[in-house]
Design a protein around this motif. Structure first.
Motif, PDB file in Angstrom:
ATOM      1  N   LYS A  72      34.420  40.764  58.588  1.00 36.30           N
ATOM      2  CA  LYS A  72      35.307  41.001  60.037  1.00 36.30           C
ATOM      3  C   LYS A  72      36.454  41.836  60.496  1.00 36.30           C
ATOM      4  N   LEU A  73      35.803  42.075  62.205  1.00 30.36           N
ATOM      5  CA  LEU A  73      37.037  43.485  62.389  1.00 30.36           C
ATOM      6  C   LEU A  73      36.811  43.318  63.920  1.00 30.36           C
ATOM      7  N   PHE A  74      38.513  42.943  64.943  1.00 30.75           N
ATOM      8  CA  PHE A  74      38.569  42.975  65.325  1.00 30.75           C
ATOM      9  C   PHE A  74      38.661  44.168  66.561  1.00 30.75           C
ATOM     10  N   VAL A  75      37.752  44.455  67.882  1.00 32.74           N
ATOM     11  CA  VAL A  75      37.143  44.860  69.119  1.00 32.74           C
ATOM     12  C   VAL A  75      37.950  44.871  69.888  1.00 32.74           C
ATOM     13  N   THR A  76      38.829  45.360  70.532  1.00 34.11           N
ATOM     14  CA  THR A  76      39.499  45.664  71.886  1.00 34.11           C
ATOM     15  C   THR A  76      38.846  46.448  72.398  1.00 34.11           C
ATOM     16  N   ARG A  77      38.537  46.309  74.210  1.00 36.05           N
ATOM     17  CA  ARG A  77      38.184  47.580  74.782  1.00 36.05           C
ATOM     18  C   ARG A  77      39.363  48.010  75.393  1.00 36.05           C
TER      19      ARG A  77
END
Lengths: 126, 367
Positions: B180-185
């Protein structure tokens, strides 16, 4: 034209008659990175050996340019002031900084030749 | 103290990085191509930034945690939706800034991204405030990678399908290599882009994938010219413990709903300054000609009275000229005010100007 000589402050110098042409070495530009500003001495002013005679700035920082010999500034290279990126492109050719009318040509004697400078630059970089 | 290295250190080395020490970490200042090319590549294509030195603080808790955090941050956290982010500050009672940060609502609580040089102090401050009641974890097992620039959405989406659906300042969990990785724009260059929180052992592989798709590693040197063109503050330069968000001209980051009643640390000072104005304020500054005015350059009015100081100044590669930010007395903060900058003993003309120097290209959503 004389052999190219070099200073410990990473300037190069050539002599034609009593007029010296001075710039900064390729090694200096590699250490500085992208040059974005150049300031040169005023024509007609006198500069002293090892004194400051200009400024170059990269995106990161400002650095003084020193003159390896004394003399009167007889010409400056406006092209590198207008477009400082030329200094990175051809530092030891078209991007010379200023020309001096030398007073004492024996000041050239203490400067390094190419081989000595390359060794010095390599050692000072590591 | 031994210098710290991020999980991408070997990759930086093999890409001929020039390193500097930054906040106790060995970080790449630039690669072979140099700051200007790296800067322009980010603006025209896609740049990868290792920002793993920044703090990733997880705070776990329910709606009671939200109530507690509203006593600290000047934000309307009750109405912050899941996976949405806000820019904010950790302040002292005088509204002096300990750090500027991005806080994101996640399912288990909040994720806060902190500046590298501030993260340990921030942790201490927050621990003293809420540490007894809530579990907090400054996660050193995760790297933080930013990918910035117009091609970033296409490149990242080809590796992590679905990130193109995110809007600016929102995020979500995605899968990469069974993790799992957390991506933010989000990001800090003024370009569209993303920040990816990923476990250290997957970081290098992930970045290699980005490089294979055409993105390039960019150093901290270009990160600084990019953020300055975008008019964004850098802690330790525009912001510090003696500056308030109002002085820093960041009142937009303070939620309107929190201004009527206050109740957060520093609110009294903020509300006073909002009413009366701050005596000094951060402005954009454009030197005339090519002169670069660096940090700590003194600013004068046309009568040679000192009125302020530059906090960041460099050459803006996309602007193709010198740019700066600094603080001036409020009567000189109007756009087009003529000022003087003292560089190497001489005073040079400059103008107060609007920020940013380079228009931001964020992909904003409905909210």
């Amino acid at each position: 034209m004389s052999e190219v000589k070099f200073s410990k402050e990473h300037e190069w110098i050539t002599l034609e008659g009593d007029v010296a042409t001075i710039g900064i070495t390729k090694h200096a530009t590699e250490m500085l990175g992208d040059i974005v500003f150049a300031e040169l001495p005023e024509k007609g002013s006198n500069v002293e050996k090892d004194g400051t005679a200009g400024v170059v700035e990269s995106t990161k920082a400002a650095s003084d340019v020193y003159t390896p010999v004394s003399g009167e500034v007889v010409d400056t290279n406006q092209a590198i002031v207008d477009d400082p990126s030329k200094i990175n492109e051809d530092p030891e050719g078209a991007a010379w900084f200023f020309k001096l009318k030398m007073k004492d040509q024996s000041e050239m004697d203490s400067l390094m030749n190419k081989e000595e400078y390359d060794k010095f630059a390599k050692e000072s970089a590591s | 103290m031994e210098i710290k290295k991020t999980s991408l250190n070997k990759l930086h080395q093999s890409n001929n990085a020039k390193f500097v020490e930054f906040a106790g970490y060995e970080m790449p200042i630039q690669y072979s191509k140099g700051i200007i090319e790296e800067h322009k590549f980010t603006r025209s294509h896609s740049g990868i930034f290792d920002v793993s030195h920044m703090g990733q603080l997880f705070i776990y808790g329910d709606e009671n945690l939200t109530v507690e955090l509203e006593k600290i941050f000047p934000l309307d956290l009750k109405n912050l939706k899941l996976n949405c982010s806000k820019y904010s500050f950790l302040m002292n009672e005088d509204a002096g800034i300990y750090d500027d940060l991005i806080i994101t609502k996640i399912e288990q609580g909040y994720l806060i991204i902190l500046n590298a040089a501030c993260k340990d102090k921030d942790f201490e401050v927050l621990s003293n405030l809420i540490g007894k009641k809530y579990k907090m974890h400054l996660d050193n097992n995760r790297s933080l990678i930013a990918i910035q620039g117009p091609k970033s959405v296409e490149i990242l989406n080809s590796i992590i399908n679905g990130v193109d659906k995110l809007h600016f300042m929102t995020g979500n969990w995605f899968d990469f290599d069974n993790q799992k990785l957390f991506v933010t724009r989000s990001g800090y260059t003024g370009e569209d882009g993303f920040e990816i929180s990923i476990s250290n052992d997957k970081a290098e592989k992930f970045v290699q994938n980005l490089i294979e798709k055409g993105a390039q590693l960019i150093g901290l040197g270009a990160r600084d010219t990019l953020r300055l063109e975008a008019g964004l503050c850098l802690y330790g330069h525009e912001l510090d413990i003696n500056k308030t968000p109002v002085e820093a001209n960041l009142r937009w980051a303070i939620s309107k709903s929190r201004l009527s009643n206050g109740g957060f640390i520093g609110s009294k000072k903020i509300m006073n300054q909002m009413q009366d104005g701050a005596s000094q304020i951060r402005v954009g500054i454009k030197p005339e000609g090519r002169l670069i005015a660096r940090e700590k350059t003194k600013i004068f009015d046309d009568k040679n009275t000192p009125i302020g100081e530059i906090t960041s100044g460099t050459f803006g590669p996309s602007v193709n000229g010198p740019i700066a930010m600094g603080y001036v007395d409020k009567e000189f903060s109007k756009v087009d005010t003529k000022i003087l900058l003292e560089v190497r003993g001489k005073k040079h003309p400059a103008n107060v100007c609007t920020l940013p120097f380079y228009k931001k290209k964020y992909v904003k959503g409905a909210n």
